[in-house]
Design a protein around this motif. Structure first.
Motif, short mmCIF file in Angstrom:
data_model
loop_
_atom_site.label_atom_id
_atom_site.label_comp_id
_atom_site.label_asym_id
_atom_site.label_seq_id
_atom_site.Cartn_x
_atom_site.Cartn_y
_atom_site.Cartn_z
N LYS A 61 0.52 -1.50 0.17
CA LYS A 61 0.21 -0.03 -0.44
C LYS A 61 0.53 1.53 -0.02
CE LYS A 61 -1.81 -0.72 3.37
NZ LYS A 61 -0.97 -2.61 4.23
N SER A 62 1.80 1.44 1.25
CA SER A 62 2.60 2.46 1.09
C SER A 62 3.54 2.90 -0.18
CB SER A 62 3.90 2.73 2.09
OG SER A 62 2.26 2.24 3.45
N THR A 63 3.90 1.75 0.01
CA THR A 63 5.13 2.07 -1.90
C THR A 63 4.43 1.87 -2.80
OG1 THR A 63 6.10 -0.37 -0.72
CG2 THR A 63 6.44 0.16 -3.29
N LEU B 284 -2.29 10.50 4.87
CA LEU B 284 -2.27 10.06 6.03
C LEU B 284 -1.91 8.07 5.79
CD1 LEU B 284 -4.76 11.27 7.85
CD2 LEU B 284 -2.36 12.67 7.39
N ASP B 285 -1.18 7.85 5.95
CA ASP B 285 -0.10 6.33 6.34
C ASP B 285 -0.62 6.06 7.57
OD1 ASP B 285 0.35 3.71 4.82
OD2 ASP B 285 2.58 4.49 4.21
N ASN B 286 -1.32 4.64 7.42
CA ASN B 286 -1.24 3.94 9.37
C ASN B 286 -2.26 4.84 9.66
OD1 ASN B 286 -0.34 1.20 8.16
ND2 ASN B 286 1.83 1.84 9.16
N PHE B 287 -3.32 5.59 9.18
CA PHE B 287 -3.67 6.89 10.06
C PHE B 287 -4.93 6.14 11.20
CE2 PHE B 287 -8.43 6.40 8.95
CZ PHE B 287 -8.82 5.13 8.61
MG MG Z 1 2.59 0.94 5.00
#
Ligand code: MG
Ligand code: ATP
Length: 354
Positions: A51-53, A124-127
């Motif tokens: 997801k983040s990548t 917002l990553d891992n919000f």
């Molecule tokens: Mg991530």
């Protein structure tokens, strides 16, 4: 360089697969640009599935090709709502010269966005790991009401629906589009490892059969690319220790043995934290297995009582079936005379339970 290429911060040159997800995010961003709308996107999926990548890669392309854009990709695990607003403020308006309240920061950001006609994209990553995140989301909702082109991307690993996390009232205001990242198949994990090795070492340093083994293991255990890359790195280190020129299947098998033990220990640890009474029951079964060949529910019930644990028959039955679901034991229903009973078989090493 080679070690760094296995860290989460590394942005891979080649992103394997995930075309649909990349297209969906890109088209969400395009809508904001062209239709002049402010929208929310909710991205979820289990840990390590890219997801983040993927978000980072799409956003960096977007930022490069849109001059009037401000992009903030924030990892929320170490941020508070205030720090988050401060960070966005510094990107949009420059560093804060004096301390402002959250409300003042929101107003300054809004004013500046309107003045400069900026497009603002906040991811917002891992919000869901941030405390009081609802408060921050309400602030963003306020900006969204006033600014024509603001994109808010919420990324989480949570199993819960967004509505359960933020409540119906906020959810109905945000009305997000949703993208789910599914776990990777063994084939995709194989490709990810293969391409990462080339990026890190410039040559293949693992046999295909070895990578296939890792890929299959990681697929069964949740389909996480992070997990596969971690096992690969462990295998590379082991091969180097043995002075082998390539990672082969034997090396991987050895690493996987250790990995299985680690996984089991962390599952047991999780059980101990989440359900201490159930863990105590498992411990009783492990103790019984030292002297008893056949363990039945009745026997466990007695031993549990002897220990002074207050567990009624129904709870005990629930715990047993949950322990079976978690893969710690196997239950066999057997007939005794006219009635029937449940035989319990511990299928993990009893030494691992302490
Ligand atoms: Mg991530
Ligand atoms: N499609 C892909 N192609 C190449 N590498 C990938 C891909 N997907 C994931 N990876 C790699 O796997 C690792 C984990 O990915 P990432 O951090 O993006 O997962 P995540 O879904 O954000 O996990 P978490 O929910 O724990 O934050 C990273 O090293 C990343 O480079």
């Amino acid at each position: 360089m080679s070690l760094q290429a296995f860290s989460d911060e590394y942005l891979p040159k080649a992103i394997i697969d995930r075309e649909n997800e990349q297209d969906a995010i890109a088209s969400y961003l395009k809508d904001i640009m062209l239709m002049k709308t402010s929208k929310v996107l909710y991205i979820h999926g289990s840990p390590g599935v890219g997801k983040s990548t993927v978000v980072r890669a799409v956003l960096s392309q977007f930022e490069d090709s849109n001059e009037n854009s401000v992009v903030a990709h924030l990892s929320c695990t170490s941020l508070t709502p205030y720090l988050c607003l401060q960070e966005i403020h510094s990107k949009v308006c420059g560093q804060l010269s004096k301390r402002l309240t959250s409300q003042e920061i929101v107003m300054e950001i809004t004013r500046r966005l309107l003045l400069k006609k900026y497009v603002l994209i906040v991811a917002l990553d891992n919000f869901d790991k941030m405390q009081d995140v609802e408060q921050l989301l309400w602030s963003f909702h306020e900006i969204m009401q006033k600014v024509p082109r603001f994109g808010l991307i919420l990324v989480s690993t949570s199993k819960f629906e967004l509505m359960d996390m933020v409540g119906e009232r906020l959810y109905s205001r945000l009305r997000p589009e949703v993208i789910e990242f599914k776990p990777y198949s063994a084939n995709r994990l194989f490709e990810i490892m293969k391409s990462r090795i080339l990026e890190a070492y410039g040559k293949p340093i693992a046999e295909d059969s070895a990578l296939e083994k890792i890929a299959e293991f990681a697929e069964v255990n949740g389909g996480s690319a992070r997990h596969a890359l971690k096992i690969l790195l462990d295998s590379i280190e082991e091969a180097q220790r043995l002075e082998l020129s390539k990672v082969n299947s034997q090396v991987v098998e050895k690493v996987l043995e250790q990995e299985k033990k680690n996984l089991l220990l962390s599952e047991l640890h999780e059980l101990k934290e989440e359900a201490p009474r159930e863990y105590e029951v498992l411990k009783v079964i492990a103790e019984l297995s030292v002297k008893e060949e056949n363990i039945y529910t009745g026997l466990v019930e007695e031993a549990v009582k002897e220990k002074g644990l207050m567990v009624c028959r129904r709870s005990l039955e629930y715990y047993l079936s949950d322990l079976e679901r978690r893969g710690f034991l196997k239950l066999n229903s057997i007939r005794i005379n006219k009635g029937h009973s449940t035989k319990i078989e511990l299928i993990i090493p009893r030494e691992s339970i302490s």
